[in-house]
Scaffold this motif. Structure first.
Motif: not given
Length: 174
Positions: A52-57, A74-83, A163-169
């Motif tokens: 769902t977060l990946l869809a938001r990205y 950041l999107r690539a990291e979220v994709a790896r998290h889903a995987e 949390a790091a993504h939120a900080f960077l964004l």
């Protein structure tokens, strides 16, 4: 700015400490609690949340292609998290590679989450992504206390990344 970085580092250290504590829990051996139905549901929910977060990205990238250099990693990291949580296939670069093309990443059950509304302003769009990352990071931090050791370590790692993504964004564009 230094205060915000210090606070982020302290939060990351706290998450790391919780992951270590979770790793020190009694091990039920192969096939124990790691593969219980509760752990499987938590893993599926975590995969669905990442998808769902990946869809938001993806929606944000379609609405604001100029953000692509900043959001692609950041999107690539979220994709790896889903995987990592068990999504069936690896996620291609989607809009980060081909602006405008929807991601072909399935959710764990095969249904694609609907794209959320994206604010018209780039700054507001980044803030919405940061809020989504922060909310999901907080939920994962809460969930790791009831997770079996291996899943708790994964949740802690992904929560720290969120949390790091939120900080960077939230950082102003340079």
């Amino acid at each position: 700015m230094a205060y915000a970085r210090r606070r982020t580092l302290l939060a990351g250290a706290a998450l790391g400490g919780m992951a270590l504590l979770a790793g020190c829990a009694e091990d039920d051996g192969p096939g124990g609690r790691e593969h219980s139905s509760a752990a499987d549901r938590l893993r599926e929910r975590s995969a669905r949340d990442s998808t769902t977060l990946l869809a938001r990205y993806d929606a944000t990238l379609r609405a604001h292609p100029a953000l692509e250099p900043r959001l692609r990693p950041l999107r690539a990291e979220v994709a790896r998290h889903a995987e990592a949580f068990g999504t069936d296939r690896t996620a291609p670069e989607g809009p980060a590679r081909d602006a405008g093309a929807p991601s072909s990443t399935p959710s764990p059950r095969g249904a694609r989450p609907s794209a959320p509304p994206v604010p018209q302003d780039e700054r507001a769009a980044r803030a919405a992504l940061a809020d989504a990352e922060r909310t999901l990071s907080d939920a994962r931090t809460t969930a790791l206390t009831a997770a079996p050791p291996e899943l708790a370590r994964l949740l802690a790692s992904v929560a720290a990344a969120g949390a790091a993504h939120a900080f960077l964004l939230a950082e102003p564009a340079r």
